[in-house]
Structure formats: C-alpha cells, structure tokens
Design an enzyme around this catalytic site. Structure first.
Site, short mmCIF file in Angstrom:
data_model
loop_
_atom_site.label_atom_id
_atom_site.label_comp_id
_atom_site.label_asym_id
_atom_site.label_seq_id
_atom_site.Cartn_x
_atom_site.Cartn_y
_atom_site.Cartn_z
N SER A 1 0.78 -1.39 0.12
CA SER A 1 -0.06 -0.04 -0.03
C SER A 1 0.91 1.38 0.01
O SER A 1 1.60 1.30 -0.89
CB SER A 1 -0.76 -0.13 1.46
OG SER A 1 -1.89 0.90 1.26
N ASP B 1 -9.21 -6.26 -4.26
CA ASP B 1 -8.55 -5.20 -3.71
C ASP B 1 -9.15 -4.06 -4.37
O ASP B 1 -8.74 -3.69 -5.68
CB ASP B 1 -7.20 -4.84 -3.61
CG ASP B 1 -6.49 -3.73 -3.08
OD1 ASP B 1 -7.40 -3.05 -2.68
OD2 ASP B 1 -5.48 -3.40 -2.93
N HIS C 1 -7.92 -4.98 0.06
CA HIS C 1 -6.92 -4.57 0.14
C HIS C 1 -6.02 -5.26 1.35
O HIS C 1 -4.70 -5.20 1.33
CB HIS C 1 -7.16 -3.01 0.37
CG HIS C 1 -5.80 -2.10 0.50
ND1 HIS C 1 -4.85 -2.19 -0.68
CD2 HIS C 1 -4.99 -1.37 1.57
CE1 HIS C 1 -3.87 -1.15 -0.31
NE2 HIS C 1 -4.09 -0.76 1.14
N ASP C 2 -6.56 -5.61 2.28
CA ASP C 2 -5.93 -6.19 3.42
C ASP C 2 -5.24 -7.53 3.20
O ASP C 2 -4.31 -7.76 4.13
CB ASP C 2 -7.17 -6.34 4.83
CG ASP C 2 -6.95 -5.43 5.81
OD1 ASP C 2 -6.25 -4.58 5.61
OD2 ASP C 2 -8.00 -5.53 6.76
N ARG D 1 -11.17 5.87 11.05
CA ARG D 1 -10.82 4.61 11.00
C ARG D 1 -11.83 3.72 10.32
O ARG D 1 -11.69 2.64 9.60
CB ARG D 1 -10.39 4.06 12.40
CG ARG D 1 -9.99 2.66 12.46
CD ARG D 1 -8.75 2.65 11.58
NE ARG D 1 -8.44 0.92 11.78
CZ ARG D 1 -7.38 0.49 11.29
NH1 ARG D 1 -6.90 1.15 10.25
NH2 ARG D 1 -6.90 -0.65 11.40
#
Lengths: 378, 214
Positions: free
Chosen positions: A153, A318, A351-352, A223
């Site tokens: 990222s 993602d 994405h994680d 968050r």
C-alpha cells in the site's frame, strides 16, 4: 525449513541533528527516527532489506516485545526465520516514518523552538521526504545499498519512490497492493476521514494536546471509513452478512448489526492509540504521492531513472488499489525495459490481503527473495 | 556466515541434478527464428522454458505473460520477468511495436478471440511466431473415421475437457493470416522435432509459423 518468529525485539531510536529539507519547502531542524532490525548485517553489508509501513503501522514489523507479548509486528507472517523474507539471510530494517506517532518525531513531539508539541504546526511531509529520511537512517546503519525495499500500500509507494530517488541504492523493489497515485475516489475517502477528524469539537485546530483531549469521535469515523475500504464486499458478506447482535430489530440507532459492532470496535481501538494529526498527515502524503506529476503525468518518464528489479503483487478483490492500478506501474516499467514480475493473486480479502498469510502470495514472495539471496551469494 | 547460509539454501533448490531441459520441438524452431539480443514477448509462457532458453542462448530480453499461478511461480524461480495476466486482455498493456518478436506457442488453439490475439501480436511486435497442433494429422483423421474425436500427444484431451476451442490445419491458418493482412515469412511443419517434407499437411504434428504485419 522451519518457519518462525524473530522472537523478542527491541525498538531503537536514532537522533538526526542535521536539518531535513522537505518537499513543501519547510524544514525540520532535528528529529528522531524509531526503528527495529532483525537478522544480521553481513560483512559485505549487502543483505539489508528495508520494510516501509503504510498508514497506521510502525517500525514494529516483526517479533514481539518482552514487556508486551501481545504486540506482534504487523508483518510477522512475512518476516522471520524461514519466512518469505528470511531473517537468517537478510538484515531487515523497519522504520517509523517522520510525522507518525510511534516514537519518531511527529505532531505529538515537542517542537524545540517552542517547547510545546508541534500539533498543527508540524510540517506536511511527503513520501519523498520519508524516503530521504530513511536514506539517512541507512547511512547511519552503514547500508550503502538495500538488497530490497519492500512495502504494501503506502509502504509500496515508498519502495517505488526509492527506485526513483536513489536508483543506485536499491537492488529490488517489492511493491504489494499499490498504485502509482491515488484516484479521485481514494482522495475522496481520505477527505471524508480528515473532515471527520477536523470537525470533531475536541480537535481544536490540531492543538488538542494542551487541552487534555483527543478528537476520539473523529478518529473513530476516520478509521471506520478506512477500514471499509480495506475489506472486500465478499469478505464483509462472509464475515458479517446481515447478522444481528440483537434478537430482532430494535427499531433504534444503536449497534444491531454485527458489521456495525465490528467497525465501532475497530474505530474505538484505533482512537486509543493513534494520533489524529498523524492521520491527517499520512493521508495527505498518500494524496500527494504522484511521481508522474513532474512529467506531465507520464509514469514512463518518472520511472526512467529506476535501475532496480521489481516484483509487484496485487489482489483481485482489492478495490482500494485494484490490479489495474498496479498494471499501470508494470506497463511503465516494461516500456522502460526494466525487469519486472507481476502477480495478481486471486484472494477474497480485499486490500488487507497484503497483510494476510495466503500461500500463493507468500510462496511467490519467498521465491523472489530466494533469488535475491542467491544473487548475493554468487 | 550469512552468505554461506544463502548459498546452501540456494543449492537446496537447484541441486537435484536434472538433465538440461530438452526444449519442446516447436520451441527449438521458434528459438531459431529469434535474433540475438531481441526483445521478446512470450504469450502463455508457462513455466518459462522458452524464456530461459532465449535468455541463455540468445541473450534475449524476454517478458512472459501467463495466467496460471503455479507457472508464474516457476518463472519467478527461474528469475524471469513474468506478468500474470489473461492473454486476451493482457496484451493491451504493451505499446505498439515494443517487441522484436511476439511468441504464442501452442496456445492459439485455446484462444477464444483468435483474430483479436493475432492482431494484437502484430501490433506489439515486429514479427509474430505461433505454433499449434495440426488437426489435420492423419491419425486424427483415422480417429474421426473410427467415429471418435482425436486424442494425441499434442492434443491430449477428451472432447469434453479440452481447452482447445479453435483447432485448425496449416492451410486454415494460412488463409486466416492472409485475411488478417499478415505476411507469412517462415513455416515449419514438424513431426517428432523434424521437418516433414512429404505430405506435411497430413504427416506433421505441429505447425510453426512466423509472420509480419503487411
């Protein structure tokens, strides 16, 4: 090959007295960088690997702390003895970036000029500034050239920037789940997060430290928004679906769905340890990253100085930095005739996924680092 | 110390004294048509056998495109530049005339958009090379006469599980090439690695063609 952890690790701090000129034109007179190392720098000093962190992570990349055994490094499954980045062969360096809130100089630090925390006056820093600071740390550690610089990222953006800023100081660039620049949608999400923080009554224009408060509500929302973009739709459907925590609809606005509970928990946890000014600063660094900008948007020209070999990996689900974004980088590298390998991992975790242990992904990275080790041993 | 560790670990991987890989018959012909130091794109590069051979024997600068995870991993282990993508859309990332040669070996018959792939090859490369199994081989014909779909070493699939959706004969390919404005500059009709001179359309198992855009 036994796989394992680097075990207990100790963070260190390096003090830099010489001022750092920033992209904005501002300068930081002196600063600390917090870092950790794993493995041993060999006699030739050619086995060093720099790991760059993304938005909310730190120099604590692998292992755990003796006094806080629960604090496992954020890429512990990737880095360690027998792991894809094998610390029996490589000397791995993790560094907390300038402006972050885990020990390196940032908005929470005391500005020597005023004797008070920098707060809102901490200068906006960029990916390029971080890379310059990392290069100074490398100088001090006696590392003239990294065998590889690696990140996921925003961390991958730093690795990419290394190939442009210090082409002769990086052997391999390993860039996971990244993009050559943010899209309008990416920036929009960042702006929503920043707006949440800045509109929190406890933000006080960024100078909340002296007031004894933190803009917790704003940070939580920031968050939560961010977290949604890290997960895939399928992943959320599988983990939460429409599951209720309550026996039935309560016809109110409390936490009823599992996904609400999860996001709020993540938000609360984050607001406990993360600094709001740092969140603003790092999301801005993300927004500004665009190496092609100086070349009228031409990424091919931007990457022309790069000499490194590249491994790029993206994940099919993602949607923050989808495969098409990584392919932009691959295309520019191919046109520049750089050696590049690109893998597109079909994984469900959005994405994680770059932080998770996925066998295809880890075998690929392991094979790539095996080559790096072999090349050095030649 | 570290260097020694790295060396032994590398040795572990490459130690099994495998004989030098024998290049598939069509790959040998393909390699013969590629110049030293050429920029080559290998579409559907598989485990990278041809790429590695071209790099070693021709000092070629080779990129491969491959969709399969395991094959990509093999290429990485061989230190090859491989790009994981679907051929039928993945070619878009390459600019016009970027390569000296674009290779499509034993994959044409599995392409859905045959014409589009050939067009793209002609766009990104100065010359293209394709190889494919000759559907017109006499054993295939006898199989058909016996009422069964042919299954052979070069087409080892049953009709219901074959990836080969566009099988053809050398003559079929030549007609299509002409229609697409491709000029055929080389042809090798092979059986067991050797050129077939007598009745090649019936007796060759593999066809290898070189072409250029008009």
């Amino acid at each position: 090959m036994q796989s394992g952890s680097v075990g207990f690790v100790t963070p260190r701090t390096m003090r830099f007295e010489e001022p750092l000129e920033l992209s904005s034109g501002a300068r930081i007179a002196d600063y600390d960088l917090c870092y950790e190392t794993y493995g041993t720098l060999n006699a030739a000093r050619d086995n060093a690997v720099l790991i760059c962190h993304a938005l909310n992570a730190s120099h604590h990349v692998a292992g755990r702390y003796a006094d806080q055994p629960g604090q496992v490094g954020w890429w512990d499954n990737m880095i360690g003895p027998g792991q894809p980045v094998d610390t029996r062969r490589f000397f791995v360096v993790g560094v907390n970036n300038l402006g972050s809130c885990f020990g390196s100089t940032g908005p929470m630090s005391v500005n020597p000029a005023t004797g008070r925390p920098y707060g809102a006056s901490f200068p906006v820093v960029t990916v390029e500034d971080w890379v310059n600071a990392q290069a100074r740390l490398a100088d001090r550690l006696g590392i003239a050239r990294f065998a590889a610089v690696m990140g996921g990222s925003l961390g991958a953006m730093q690795a990419l920037s290394w190939t442009i800023q210090y082409p002769e100081r990086i052997g391999h660039c390993v860039a996971i789940a990244t993009a050559p620049r943010l899209s309008a949608q990416n920036i929009a999400f960042n702006d929503v997060a920043r707006t949440a923080i800045r509109s929190d009554p406890d933000f006080h224009g960024g100078d909340y430290y002296s007031k004894g408060v933190v803009p917790r509500g704003g940070l939580r929302v920031a968050r939560m928004i961010g977290h949604i973009t890290y997960l895939s739709d399928d992943d959320m459907a599988e983990r939460f679906g429409r599951l209720l925590r309550t026996p039935d609809y309560a016809f109110g606005y409390g936490v009823e769905f599992e996904v609400e509970s999860y996001l709020r928990y993540q938000g609360d946890k984050f607001a406990e340890y993360f600094d709001a000014n740092t969140y603003l600063l790092i999301t801005r660094a993300l927004d500004y990253f665009d190496p092609a900008r100086a070349f009228g948007g031409d990424l091919v020209q931007a990457l022309a100085p790069a000499q490194a070999r590249f491994l790029l990996v993206s994940f099919t689900t993602d949607w923050r930095f989808p495969p098409a974004r990584a392919r932009e980088i691959v295309e520019a590298l191919v046109v520049n005739e750089r050696e590049v390998t690109y893998a597109e991992i079909d994984a469900p975790h959005g994405h994680d996924a770059f932080l998770l242990e996925e066998p295809r992904y880890h075998r690929l990275v392991g094979a790539y680092f095996n080559n790096i080790a072999a090349e050095r041993a030649r | 110390m570290n260097v020694a560790v790295a060396r032994s670990a590398y040795a572990e991987r490459s130690a099994p004294a495998a004989p030098m890989p024998t290049l598939r018959d069509d790959l040998r012909q393909i390699a013969a048509w590629i110049a030293d130091n050429a920029r080559v794109l290998d579409l559907g590069c598989g485990d990278g056998t041809l790429m590695a051979y071209l790099r070693e024997s021709r000092a070629a600068r080779v990129y491969g495109v491959e969709i399969d995870d395991e094959s990509v991993l093999h290429c990485v282990r061989r230190r090859l530049s491989v790009i994981q993508a679907d051929l039928e859309s993945g070619l878009r990332m390459f600019p016009d005339q970027m390569f000296d040669t674009v290779v499509l070996s034993q994959t044409l018959q599995a392409m859905h958009k045959t014409e589009a792939v050939l067009h793209e090859m002609a766009r990104v490369g100065r010359q293209g090379i394709v190889s494919f199994p000759n559907f017109g081989h006499w054993r295939h014909l006898t199989s058909l006469l016996a009422g069964r779909m042919p299954v052979s070493p070069q087409m080892p699939y049953q009709w219901y599980d074959t990836p080969n959706v566009h099988l053809c004969t050398p003559k079929d390919f030549e007609i299509l090439a002409g229609r697409l404005g491709l000029v055929i500059t080389g042809r090798a009709l092979l059986a067991n690695g050797q050129p077939v001179r007598v009745l090649p359309n019936l007796r060759s198992k593999l066809a290898v063609y070189r072409f250029e855009p008009k």
